[in-house]
Design a protein around this motif. Structure first.
Motif, PDB file in Angstrom:
ATOM      1  N   ASP A   1       0.736  -1.258  -0.220  1.00  0.00           N
ATOM      2  CA  ASP A   1      -0.007   0.033  -0.053  1.00  0.00           C
ATOM      3  C   ASP A   1       0.905   1.339   0.001  1.00  0.00           C
ATOM      4  N   PHE A   2       2.000   1.227   0.859  1.00  0.00           N
ATOM      5  CA  PHE A   2       2.595   2.328   0.950  1.00  0.00           C
ATOM      6  C   PHE A   2       3.413   2.665  -0.464  1.00  0.00           C
ATOM      7  N   TYR A   3       4.023   1.839  -1.075  1.00  0.00           N
ATOM      8  CA  TYR A   3       4.711   1.808  -2.479  1.00  0.00           C
ATOM      9  C   TYR A   3       3.891   2.279  -3.448  1.00  0.00           C
ATOM     10  N   LEU A   4       2.641   1.891  -3.397  1.00  0.00           N
ATOM     11  CA  LEU A   4       1.535   2.097  -4.599  1.00  0.00           C
ATOM     12  C   LEU A   4       1.193   3.531  -4.532  1.00  0.00           C
ATOM     13  N   ALA A   5       1.356   4.114  -3.229  1.00  0.00           N
ATOM     14  CA  ALA A   5       0.926   5.601  -3.038  1.00  0.00           C
ATOM     15  C   ALA A   5       1.967   6.304  -3.394  1.00  0.00           C
ATOM     16  N   GLN A   6       3.131   5.850  -3.828  1.00  0.00           N
ATOM     17  CA  GLN A   6       4.151   7.054  -3.916  1.00  0.00           C
ATOM     18  C   GLN A   6       4.549   7.218  -5.461  1.00  0.00           C
ATOM     19  N   ASN A   7       5.144   8.387  -5.604  1.00  0.00           N
ATOM     20  CA  ASN A   7       5.779   8.869  -6.760  1.00  0.00           C
ATOM     21  C   ASN A   7       7.311   8.502  -7.552  1.00  0.00           C
TER      22      ASN A   7
ATOM     23  N   VAL B   1      14.088   3.584 -16.117  1.00  0.00           N
ATOM     24  CA  VAL B   1      14.251   3.055 -15.052  1.00  0.00           C
ATOM     25  C   VAL B   1      13.661   4.073 -13.999  1.00  0.00           C
ATOM     26  N   GLY B   2      12.748   3.655 -13.014  1.00  0.00           N
ATOM     27  CA  GLY B   2      12.151   4.400 -11.965  1.00  0.00           C
ATOM     28  C   GLY B   2      12.628   4.193 -10.649  1.00  0.00           C
TER      29      GLY B   2
ATOM     30  N   LYS C   1       1.200   3.902 -17.575  1.00  0.00           N
ATOM     31  CA  LYS C   1       0.610   2.867 -17.539  1.00  0.00           C
ATOM     32  C   LYS C   1       0.660   2.328 -16.059  1.00  0.00           C
ATOM     33  N   TRP C   2       1.401   2.338 -15.416  1.00  0.00           N
ATOM     34  CA  TRP C   2       1.559   2.038 -13.964  1.00  0.00           C
ATOM     35  C   TRP C   2       0.570   2.705 -13.286  1.00  0.00           C
ATOM     36  N   ARG C   3       0.219   4.036 -13.364  1.00  0.00           N
ATOM     37  CA  ARG C   3      -0.753   4.512 -12.619  1.00  0.00           C
ATOM     38  C   ARG C   3      -2.258   4.043 -12.851  1.00  0.00           C
ATOM     39  N   GLU C   4      -2.347   3.879 -14.076  1.00  0.00           N
ATOM     40  CA  GLU C   4      -3.559   3.200 -14.730  1.00  0.00           C
ATOM     41  C   GLU C   4      -3.909   1.969 -14.339  1.00  0.00           C
TER      42      GLU C   4
END
Length: 205
Positions: free
Chosen positions: A71-77, A90-91, A112-115
């Motif tokens: 949950d933490f990582y999915l909410a980060q930029n 690379v991100g 695509k990641w955010r979508e």
């Protein structure tokens, strides 16, 4: 026109048709360490990409960290990184690196990641890892302890003490890693190495 690709797709048709017919869970979210899970398996089964881990990979330590605090990582930029000798985007996500192997630009990858993050169904989550890129026995044990009900790690040898380990004979490379499970088993077959694992039953639960 890629004749070889078309030929492979024709050879795959009977296998894909059979698997799609057996699949009941068509909304699964597959969080994978590389392309074999979220990308290839979802594509072969004809289901939507309901996970951001498509056409990319993470190194074992980073992937385990990602799963440990999802949950933490999915909410980060992301922050874009430039690594010598690496031609794809690379991100950096806080303290882990995501290698967008099959994307042309960083912007496309993040879009695509955010979508796909928005599509994740945490009640229908499946986790896949492959023993490669330096994955150790400690990493396998750490994976087995993660609090996910539906998980599998493809290993380079049998690991009987880990109930989530799955070994496919013939898939161990010379350096001890698992080979690319998306590869085909021969020139005249439509069968991939990953087909030796019954991922339809895995997803159906």
């Amino acid at each position: 026109m890629n004749i070889k690709k078309i030929y492979r797709e024709i050879l795959r048709l009977p296998t894909n048709w059979s698997m799609r017919k057996k699949l009941n869970n068509r909304t699964a979210s597959i969080i994978a360490s590389n392309c074999v899970g979220g990308g290839v398996i979802s594509h072969e089964l004809g289901i939507r990409f309901n996970s951001p881990t498509v056409n990319l990979c993470m190194k074992p330590g980073d992937y385990l960290k990602f799963l440990s605090n999802l949950d933490f990582y999915l909410a980060q930029n992301f922050i874009e990184c430039h690594i010598d000798g690496v031609s794809y985007p690379v991100g950096k996500l806080v303290d882990i690196y995501v290698y967008f192997v099959h994307y042309d630009t960083f912007e496309e990858a993040i879009l695509k990641w955010r979508e796909r993050c928005a599509r994740i169904d945490k009640k229908n989550l499946f986790v896949m890892m492959v023993q490669r890129d330096g994955c150790t026995e400690d990493d396998i044990r750490a994976f087995s302890k993660l609090p996910y009900k539906n998980k599998v790690i493809f290993t380079a040898k049998e690991v009987k003490e880990c109930p989530y380990a799955y070994y496919i004979p013939g898939t161990t490379s010379k350096n001890g890693d698992v080979i690319n499970l998306c590869d085909y088993q021969g020139k005249f077959t439509g069968k991939r190495w990953i087909d030796e694992f019954d991922y339809v039953s895995f997803l159906n639960g």
